[in-house]
Design an enzyme around this catalytic site. Sequence first.
Site, PDB file in Angstrom:
ATOM      1  N   LYS A 117       0.736  -1.218   0.334  1.00  0.00           N
ATOM      2  CA  LYS A 117      -0.063  -0.009   0.674  1.00  0.00           C
ATOM      3  C   LYS A 117       0.704   1.089  -0.036  1.00  0.00           C
ATOM      4  O   LYS A 117       0.444   1.783  -0.666  1.00  0.00           O
ATOM      5  CB  LYS A 117      -0.811  -0.171   1.529  1.00  0.00           C
ATOM      6  CG  LYS A 117      -2.188  -0.755   0.815  1.00  0.00           C
ATOM      7  CD  LYS A 117      -3.122  -0.338   2.069  1.00  0.00           C
ATOM      8  CE  LYS A 117      -4.712  -2.169   1.274  1.00  0.00           C
ATOM      9  NZ  LYS A 117      -5.626  -1.568   2.079  1.00  0.00           N
ATOM     10  N   LYS A 199      -4.029 -10.700  -7.456  1.00  0.00           N
ATOM     11  CA  LYS A 199      -4.929 -10.229  -5.742  1.00  0.00           C
ATOM     12  C   LYS A 199      -6.534  -9.783  -6.760  1.00  0.00           C
ATOM     13  O   LYS A 199      -6.201  -8.867  -7.049  1.00  0.00           O
ATOM     14  CB  LYS A 199      -5.644 -10.569  -5.410  1.00  0.00           C
ATOM     15  CG  LYS A 199      -5.043  -9.394  -3.609  1.00  0.00           C
ATOM     16  CD  LYS A 199      -5.219  -9.271  -2.069  1.00  0.00           C
ATOM     17  CE  LYS A 199      -5.371  -8.419  -1.969  1.00  0.00           C
ATOM     18  NZ  LYS A 199      -5.747  -7.847  -0.200  1.00  0.00           N
ATOM     19  N   LYS A 202     -10.893  -4.913  -4.765  1.00  0.00           N
ATOM     20  CA  LYS A 202     -12.291  -4.257  -4.957  1.00  0.00           C
ATOM     21  C   LYS A 202     -11.164  -2.468  -5.127  1.00  0.00           C
ATOM     22  O   LYS A 202     -11.790  -1.818  -5.868  1.00  0.00           O
ATOM     23  CB  LYS A 202     -12.595  -4.187  -3.636  1.00  0.00           C
ATOM     24  CG  LYS A 202     -12.521  -3.631  -2.385  1.00  0.00           C
ATOM     25  CD  LYS A 202     -13.152  -3.625  -1.004  1.00  0.00           C
ATOM     26  CE  LYS A 202     -12.560  -3.729   0.175  1.00  0.00           C
ATOM     27  NZ  LYS A 202     -12.995  -5.022   1.057  1.00  0.00           N
TER      28      LYS A 202
END
Length: 333
Positions: A117, A199, A202
């Site tokens: 992130k 992966k 969203k």
Amino acid sequence: METAERKKIIFSAIQPSGTITLGNYLGAWKNCAALQDEYNCIYALADLHAITVRQEPAKFRHNTLEAYALLMACGIDVEKSIFFIQSQVHTHAELAWILNCYTQFGELSRMTQFKDKSAKHPENINAGLFTYPSLMAADILLYQAELVPVGADQKQHLELARNIAERFNGVYSPTFTVPDGYIPKTNARIMSLQDPTRKMSKSDENANAYIAMLDKPDDIMRKFKRAVTDSEACVRYAEGKDGVNNLMGIYSGVTGKSFDEIEKEFEGKGYGDFKTAVGEAVVEHLRPIQERYEQLSKDKAYLERCYRENAEKALAISQRTLRKVMKKIGFVQ
Ligand code: TYM
């Protein structure tokens, strides 16, 4: 209530940071309904976690309420389980601060999600993003959870929660239950439809990469038809066939068919037929969930009553643990 208390405690949460995907569902939430009879389940929307990344206020509020109704539509029954919004239960932020003081800088630095992130948002590597796993540990440990159903990507955070619990128990005396993961054998990691080495997420900028639980049938079919596969044109599960393996996992997840059965079903058929079948099976599986969601989401007053009452229940349970922790540390009572 007494019998309910003897059941094992399950805790899990999901960030309402965007729309819930088929990855979230197959990796962690598909079983939320089935678990409710056997376990004492406590589920939360981890909205405090979601602000480690900037959220647009109106959209954030909308996503949180949508996720609440959607997970109820997936089968969370507030008569059997507790289902609350994290920010409405103040013990989470309080215990998170305390656990920060029992978590090492080195441990947090090793978290792959933090590394990923921070690489993705170099302009906003905030302290919350770094200490996120201690908040997650607080979520779990407040309820003395024994089992935590999550997808494979949360395994490292869960390990850290175990380490924090063991450390605290060692410094003082047994205080926290040390939780175990409850990770599915298949579908613990649903991959992106556009890049099956990553992966399904969203927050992916490309909406073709994920299936949102509320996607319309036409969109679902289109996304599966465009899904990246390989040039072998043979439906079989094998190393290096990430795209096909992923579609087989999804098909198996929504139909209950084994990989052997799927290989037989598509023997001699091409990827076109296979992708259509996967798309149709997903549409059919999601249809009743989407219908329940449509109904539930209309009843705002009912939903509000549910999350308010459930926050009170969660507060009462979590306060017991927090008080114990504060007493052991030596805070004036
Ligand atoms: P989150 O919101 O990213 O994801 C929610 C759940 O979905 C699983 N998941 C997946 N499973 C399979 N394939 C995928 N592509 C996929 N993407 C996500 C996640 O593993 C997770 O189980 N930190 C957590 C939320 C959280 C939490 C907790 C979980 C906060 N406190 C306490 C358990 C216990 C998270 O960001 O999940």
